[in-house]
Design an enzyme around this catalytic site. Sequence first.
Site, short mmCIF file in Angstrom:
data_model
loop_
_atom_site.label_atom_id
_atom_site.label_comp_id
_atom_site.label_asym_id
_atom_site.label_seq_id
_atom_site.Cartn_x
_atom_site.Cartn_y
_atom_site.Cartn_z
N ASP A 86 -4.48 3.72 -2.06
CA ASP A 86 -5.52 4.11 -1.11
C ASP A 86 -5.97 5.55 -1.35
OD1 ASP A 86 -5.92 1.85 0.73
OD2 ASP A 86 -3.81 2.16 1.26
N ASP A 96 -6.64 -6.32 4.30
CA ASP A 96 -5.97 -5.00 4.32
C ASP A 96 -5.97 -4.46 5.74
OD1 ASP A 96 -5.04 -2.44 3.82
OD2 ASP A 96 -6.74 -1.83 2.57
N GLY A 97 -4.75 -4.30 6.30
CA GLY A 97 -4.62 -3.66 7.60
C GLY A 97 -3.84 -4.51 8.59
N SER A 137 0.86 -1.19 0.00
CA SER A 137 0.00 0.00 0.00
C SER A 137 0.89 1.23 0.00
CB SER A 137 -0.87 0.01 1.25
OG SER A 137 -1.32 1.33 1.48
N PHE A 139 -5.97 4.94 8.21
CA PHE A 139 -4.57 5.14 8.56
C PHE A 139 -3.76 3.86 8.36
CE2 PHE A 139 -7.23 7.93 11.06
CZ PHE A 139 -6.68 9.18 10.76
N MET A 174 -11.39 -5.57 5.53
CA MET A 174 -10.55 -4.65 6.29
C MET A 174 -10.25 -5.28 7.65
SD MET A 174 -9.97 -2.11 4.35
CE MET A 174 -8.97 -1.24 5.56
N MET A 193 -11.95 5.09 -0.55
CA MET A 193 -12.57 5.39 0.73
C MET A 193 -13.09 6.82 0.63
SD MET A 193 -9.58 3.60 2.99
CE MET A 193 -8.42 3.69 1.63
N MET A 234 -8.43 8.51 0.03
CA MET A 234 -9.20 8.93 1.21
C MET A 234 -9.62 10.39 1.07
SD MET A 234 -6.87 7.28 4.21
CE MET A 234 -6.30 5.58 4.12
N HIS A 247 -1.26 -1.35 -4.27
CA HIS A 247 -2.53 -0.97 -3.64
C HIS A 247 -2.52 0.54 -3.44
CE1 HIS A 247 -6.06 -1.82 -1.06
NE2 HIS A 247 -5.59 -0.90 -0.24
C1 DX5 Z 1 -6.08 1.73 5.65
C2 DX5 Z 1 -5.66 1.43 4.24
C3 DX5 Z 1 -4.59 0.43 4.14
C4 DX5 Z 1 -3.30 0.84 4.82
C5 DX5 Z 1 -2.70 -0.40 5.39
O1 DX5 Z 1 -7.23 2.47 5.63
O2 DX5 Z 1 -6.76 0.94 3.48
O3 DX5 Z 1 -4.36 0.00 2.82
O4 DX5 Z 1 -2.37 1.43 3.98
O5 DX5 Z 1 -1.58 -0.04 6.12
P1 DX5 Z 1 -0.86 -1.05 7.11
O6 DX5 Z 1 -0.42 -2.22 6.28
O7 DX5 Z 1 0.24 -0.23 7.65
O8 DX5 Z 1 -1.89 -1.45 8.14
ZN ZN Z 2 -6.39 -0.01 1.51
#
Ligand code: DX5
Ligand code: ZN
Length: 224
Positions: A35, A176-177, A8, A144, A138, A69, A37, A33
């Site tokens: 992201d 993811d996460g 990511s 974050f 998730m 998101m 936001m 990936h």
């Molecule tokens: C969180 C994101 C993730 C994030 C994951 O909202 O969707 O993709 O970058 O980060 P890590 O792997 O650090 O949890």
């Molecule tokens: Zn993500």
Amino acid sequence: MQAWIAPSILSADFSRLGEEIEAVLAAGADIIHFDVMDNHYVPNLTIGPLVLESLRKAGIDCFIDVHLMVKPVDRLIGDFLDAGANLISVHPESTEHLHRTLSLIRDGGAQAGIVFNPATPLHALDEAIGLVDLVLIMSVNPGFGGQGFIPESLDKLRRVRRRIDESGREIRLEVDGGIKAGNIADAARAGADTFVAGSAIFGADDYAATIAAMRAALDLAHGV
Ligand code: DX5
Ligand code: ZN
């Protein structure tokens, strides 16, 4: 299905984004990936379609998995399709008409994904499973990088795995996460085949060693 490791870019050095992407791909990443936001659907603000377009113009031609998101989401889908997204994932809470949103993605020629937050029930899968190429679970609340993996996500992965298998469709199951070399095997055993990792990869000094450690853990989980 071949396991995919998906760094990511949320945790990348944004001042050198193109180089960072080239570096993780050279280090063995399968896809990227991306992201997105909006400080409305989630309490953080990142990057939009112009950044994706610039990366494509700079010659980055890998598979890009865009995780939206943002709310409302529909208006941005065309922009991400034009910018070169291969797959676009949306949260059911971010749209009034999920069927329309998933259809916009598929009709635009990309793969479509549906994303479930930790406390979001899987109901939307009942009607949408025939319209998706990927289900994203998730394992943190979105917004974050660097948060801890929520252990209940493993059970949710198992439940989605069963539903995908029952559907008989080719659907990826992404997590993811909070994924790192130490817990990626648990997610694989629970049925995931696509693994997002932000801080665990971009926060490491040696991207190749980190991705190799993840791959070794996956091989062990798969009994290779
Ligand atoms: C969180 C994101 C993730 C994030 C994951 O909202 O969707 O993709 O970058 O980060 P890590 O792997 O650090 O949890
Ligand atoms: Zn993500």
